[in-house]
Write a protein that holds these residues in place. Structure first.
Motif, PDB file in Angstrom:
ATOM      1  N   TYR A 177       0.838  -1.209   0.000  1.00 13.69           N
ATOM      2  CA  TYR A 177       0.000   0.000   0.000  1.00 13.69           C
ATOM      3  C   TYR A 177       0.867   1.251   0.000  1.00 13.69           C
ATOM      4  O   TYR A 177       0.626   2.193  -0.775  1.00 13.69           O
ATOM      5  CB  TYR A 177      -0.939   0.011   1.196  1.00 13.69           C
ATOM      6  CG  TYR A 177      -1.867   1.209   1.187  1.00 13.69           C
ATOM      7  CD1 TYR A 177      -3.117   1.136   0.579  1.00 13.69           C
ATOM      8  CD2 TYR A 177      -1.476   2.429   1.736  1.00 13.69           C
ATOM      9  CE1 TYR A 177      -3.951   2.251   0.523  1.00 13.69           C
ATOM     10  CE2 TYR A 177      -2.297   3.546   1.687  1.00 13.69           C
ATOM     11  CZ  TYR A 177      -3.538   3.448   1.082  1.00 13.69           C
ATOM     12  OH  TYR A 177      -4.349   4.556   1.024  1.00 13.69           O
ATOM     13  N   ALA A 178       1.863   1.288   0.876  1.00 13.49           N
ATOM     14  CA  ALA A 178       2.721   2.472   0.966  1.00 13.49           C
ATOM     15  C   ALA A 178       3.449   2.725  -0.345  1.00 13.49           C
ATOM     16  O   ALA A 178       3.632   3.887  -0.751  1.00 13.49           O
ATOM     17  CB  ALA A 178       3.713   2.310   2.103  1.00 13.49           C
ATOM     18  N   LYS A 179       3.841   1.661  -1.035  1.00  9.81           N
ATOM     19  CA  LYS A 179       4.534   1.817  -2.316  1.00  9.81           C
ATOM     20  C   LYS A 179       3.573   2.258  -3.413  1.00  9.81           C
ATOM     21  O   LYS A 179       3.872   3.169  -4.193  1.00  9.81           O
ATOM     22  CB  LYS A 179       5.210   0.505  -2.703  1.00  9.81           C
ATOM     23  CG  LYS A 179       6.001   0.578  -3.997  1.00  9.81           C
ATOM     24  CD  LYS A 179       6.715  -0.729  -4.288  1.00  9.81           C
ATOM     25  CE  LYS A 179       7.529  -0.639  -5.585  1.00  9.81           C
ATOM     26  NZ  LYS A 179       8.223  -1.914  -5.879  1.00  9.81           N
ATOM     27  N   GLN A 180       2.396   1.608  -3.468  1.00 13.34           N
ATOM     28  CA  GLN A 180       1.435   1.922  -4.517  1.00 13.34           C
ATOM     29  C   GLN A 180       0.875   3.337  -4.379  1.00 13.34           C
ATOM     30  O   GLN A 180       0.482   3.953  -5.378  1.00 13.34           O
ATOM     31  CB  GLN A 180       0.295   0.892  -4.498  1.00 13.34           C
ATOM     32  CG  GLN A 180       0.734  -0.492  -4.944  1.00 13.34           C
ATOM     33  CD  GLN A 180      -0.293  -1.576  -4.634  1.00 13.34           C
ATOM     34  OE1 GLN A 180      -1.271  -1.331  -3.928  1.00 13.34           O
ATOM     35  NE2 GLN A 180      -0.064  -2.787  -5.154  1.00 13.34           N
ATOM     36  N   HIS A 181       0.838   3.873  -3.157  1.00 12.89           N
ATOM     37  CA  HIS A 181       0.272   5.199  -2.908  1.00 12.89           C
ATOM     38  C   HIS A 181       1.337   6.220  -2.515  1.00 12.89           C
ATOM     39  O   HIS A 181       1.009   7.276  -1.969  1.00 12.89           O
ATOM     40  CB  HIS A 181      -0.795   5.116  -1.816  1.00 12.89           C
ATOM     41  CG  HIS A 181      -1.988   4.311  -2.214  1.00 12.89           C
ATOM     42  ND1 HIS A 181      -3.112   4.874  -2.787  1.00 12.89           N
ATOM     43  CD2 HIS A 181      -2.225   2.970  -2.155  1.00 12.89           C
ATOM     44  CE1 HIS A 181      -4.001   3.919  -3.047  1.00 12.89           C
ATOM     45  NE2 HIS A 181      -3.486   2.762  -2.672  1.00 12.89           N
ATOM     46  N   ILE A 198       0.420   0.236   9.753  1.00 15.20           N
ATOM     47  CA  ILE A 198       0.602   1.674   9.553  1.00 15.20           C
ATOM     48  C   ILE A 198       2.083   2.043   9.546  1.00 15.20           C
ATOM     49  O   ILE A 198       2.474   3.127   9.109  1.00 15.20           O
ATOM     50  CB  ILE A 198      -0.152   2.465  10.643  1.00 15.20           C
ATOM     51  CG1 ILE A 198      -1.620   2.011  10.724  1.00 15.20           C
ATOM     52  CG2 ILE A 198      -0.104   3.954  10.392  1.00 15.20           C
ATOM     53  CD1 ILE A 198      -2.376   2.089   9.411  1.00 15.20           C
ATOM     54  N   ILE A 199       2.937   1.134  10.001  1.00 16.16           N
ATOM     55  CA  ILE A 199       4.369   1.433  10.143  1.00 16.16           C
ATOM     56  C   ILE A 199       4.991   1.990   8.857  1.00 16.16           C
ATOM     57  O   ILE A 199       5.688   3.009   8.900  1.00 16.16           O
ATOM     58  CB  ILE A 199       5.133   0.187  10.629  1.00 16.16           C
ATOM     59  CG1 ILE A 199       4.741  -0.141  12.077  1.00 16.16           C
ATOM     60  CG2 ILE A 199       6.644   0.378  10.527  1.00 16.16           C
ATOM     61  CD1 ILE A 199       5.269  -1.477  12.579  1.00 16.16           C
ATOM     62  N   PRO A 200       4.781   1.366   7.675  1.00 14.26           N
ATOM     63  CA  PRO A 200       5.412   1.923   6.467  1.00 14.26           C
ATOM     64  C   PRO A 200       4.948   3.331   6.131  1.00 14.26           C
ATOM     65  O   PRO A 200       5.737   4.143   5.623  1.00 14.26           O
ATOM     66  CB  PRO A 200       5.003   0.920   5.372  1.00 14.26           C
ATOM     67  CG  PRO A 200       4.717  -0.346   6.098  1.00 14.26           C
ATOM     68  CD  PRO A 200       4.103   0.082   7.398  1.00 14.26           C
ATOM     69  N   MET A 201       3.676   3.645   6.395  1.00 14.17           N
ATOM     70  CA  MET A 201       3.181   4.999   6.138  1.00 14.17           C
ATOM     71  C   MET A 201       3.708   5.981   7.176  1.00 14.17           C
ATOM     72  O   MET A 201       4.095   7.116   6.841  1.00 14.17           O
ATOM     73  CB  MET A 201       1.647   5.002   6.151  1.00 14.17           C
ATOM     74  CG  MET A 201       1.018   4.428   4.903  1.00 14.17           C
ATOM     75  SD  MET A 201      -0.790   4.455   4.982  1.00 14.17           S
ATOM     76  CE  MET A 201      -1.104   2.976   5.943  1.00 14.17           C
ATOM     77  N   ALA A 202       3.716   5.579   8.453  1.00 16.60           N
ATOM     78  CA  ALA A 202       4.216   6.452   9.512  1.00 16.60           C
ATOM     79  C   ALA A 202       5.682   6.795   9.282  1.00 16.60           C
ATOM     80  O   ALA A 202       6.121   7.922   9.553  1.00 16.60           O
ATOM     81  CB  ALA A 202       4.025   5.789  10.870  1.00 16.60           C
TER      82      ALA A 202
END
Length: 466
Positions: free
Chosen positions: A339-343, A404-408
């Motif tokens: 998710y973090a990569k795609q967004h 949430i860690i990759p986004m945070a």
């Protein structure tokens, strides 16, 4: 701890109304009233229980990358469509698939006794049945000192201590080291297999599964088995008596190549700032020993039900609310990283992210990692949530939940509604993670907290970025 049961509307509203007179202007009176109404509706609603019952019963265990996880994604999209979300879709990604296969493990010396164990994620199969002497290590620290190739042909057993029950889950990180890195030292020693005490706080003969860590890009070349706490206690007593220990085992766990997984995305489009996203969620996959009710069917139900209640309001909040049912969390946060990569190009528009992934008992604390002005907003939200038994915690707590860690890490602001995790590590990754462990009233309290807090953040103009 006193358990919160269904609150009446009058009980919630009378307590909140006293607080509202002193509330700062970051939240309007209309917003406060709407949040209170959402809490009252959630407390009376059975929607969350209906969702987790459907997921665990109709889909069952949902190992990341499996056919069951694929069915769960389709289930999630249909659920979102039925609950009035503005769109529902699947964002796919690829992943390596590890399958548990069949396991047999038993004590073969000083006598025959079946042991209750399970292969750990990423473990290799036995090339043939192993029957070997056991070398006992009191804890992971003792194993790290073993010399290379000094235990060729042996089975290593790493003991340790049963986790102490705790509201916060304290002790998990340290205990988890034997599961995560033990294989690297056992393999370095030349051992044929590694057996570890399960990472859990229960006294049942239910082994706890879980994923191991890679060594660089490499997974284990040996079988790695977790045995139940009572069986580990038994081996310790035999060792202390000076009895020669031997174990017989055969494991079929192995990697089976690349497969498709995915994240389910459900959106409520914001009425004024649709490009700004408040993200909530849980993980859709589970380990395959139980039905994943507590970990993390409950989190999926809590966040989906909370957003669905907001969807029924006469007007959408200003910002978009996005529910993400993350795929393949248990096997390495793969959906979260995907998710973090795609967004990545749009993460600057993610104004907040949080996840429910610590069971189904009551929420007791609200923590955050936002800027000072937004901290005032979270402080006021905590006051509105206080009739639910929730207190304000730290304002500099980075996290928001595992997915949430990759986004945070990329600067997305977070809050976390901390649950009482006293029973979590009794059930975590075991066959005992089943629907009967969820109390509907406690689940409803979680939904009430999420519905009110997420609505207030989504309908706010406050920038939350630290």
């Amino acid at each position: 701890m006193q358990q919160l049961k269904r609150l009446t509307f009058g009980a919630v509203l009378s307590i909140v109304s006293v607080q509202l007179m002193a509330t700062q202007a970051v939240i309007t009176n209309d917003q406060k009233q709407t949040a209170t109404q959402l809490m009252q509706t959630a407390i009376k609603s059975d929607l969350g229980m209906e969702i987790v019952t459907s997921l665990t019963t109709e889909i069952g265990p949902r190992l990341g990358g499996s056919e069951a996880e694929e069915r769960a994604r389709d289930w999630g999209v249909k659920l979102g469509e039925s609950l009035g979300f503005d769109n529902a879709r699947i964002e796919e990604f690829t992943m390596p698939f590890w399958d548990r296969g069949h396991l047999h493990i038993s004590l073969s010396s000083p006598y025959q006794q079946e042991l209750y164990g399970t292969a750990l994620g990423g473990a290799a199969p036995t090339k043939e049945k192993i029957n070997a002497d056991v070398v006992y290590f009191r804890d992971i620290h003792a194993l790290t000192e073993v010399k290379d190739n000094s235990l060729t042909g042996k089975i290593v057993f790493v003991d340790g201590d049963k986790m102490v029950k705790s509201q916060t889950g304290a002790g998990y990180g340290q205990a988890n080291q034997r599961r995560r890195i033990g294989w690297q030292h056992a393999q370095r020693s030349g051992a044929s297999a590694l057996v570890v005490r399960s990472v859990g706080s229960d006294s049942h003969r239910f082994p706890h599964s879980g994923m191991m860590s890679k060594d660089g890009e490499n997974w284990a070349d040996i079988p790695v088995i977790a045995i139940s706490n009572p069986d580990a206690d038994h081996l310790r007593r035999l060792h202390n008596l000076g009895k020669p220990l031997a174990i017989s085992l055969h494991s079929e766990s192995k990697w089976k190549g690349e497969v498709s997984s995915g994240n389910v995305i459900l959106d409520l489009i914001g009425s004024e700032k649709p490009e700004e996203i408040v993200l909530i969620g849980g993980h859709l996959d589970s380990w395959d020993l139980g039905t994943g009710a507590v970990d993390d069917g409950a989190g999926v139900a809590i966040t989906t039900a909370a957003a669905a209640l907001i969807a029924k309001l006469p007007k959408r909040p200003k910002r978009t609310i996005r529910v993400v049912m993350f795929g393949a969390e248990e096997v390495g946060l793969l959906g979260a990283f995907a998710y973090a990569k795609q967004h990545e190009a749009n993460l600057h528009n993610h104004v907040l992210a949080t996840e429910s992934d610590f069971g189904a008992q009551t929420i007791w604390q609200l923590v955050s990692n936002v800027n000072p002005q937004a901290t005032l907003l979270v402080d006021e939200i905590a006051k509105i949530l206080s009739p639910l038994g929730i207190v304000r915690g730290g304002s500099d707590v980075v996290g928001g939940g595992p997915d949430i860690i990759p986004m945070a890490a990329k600067g997305v602001p977070t809050i976390r509604l901390n649950q009482n995790g006293r029973d979590y590590f009794d059930l975590h990754h075991t066959p005992d993670d089943t629907l009967d462990k969820i109390d509907p009233d406690e689940l409803a309290q979680n939904i009430a907290a999420y519905a009110a807090s997420i609505y207030l953040i989504a309908d706010s103009d406050v920038d939350l970025k630290p």
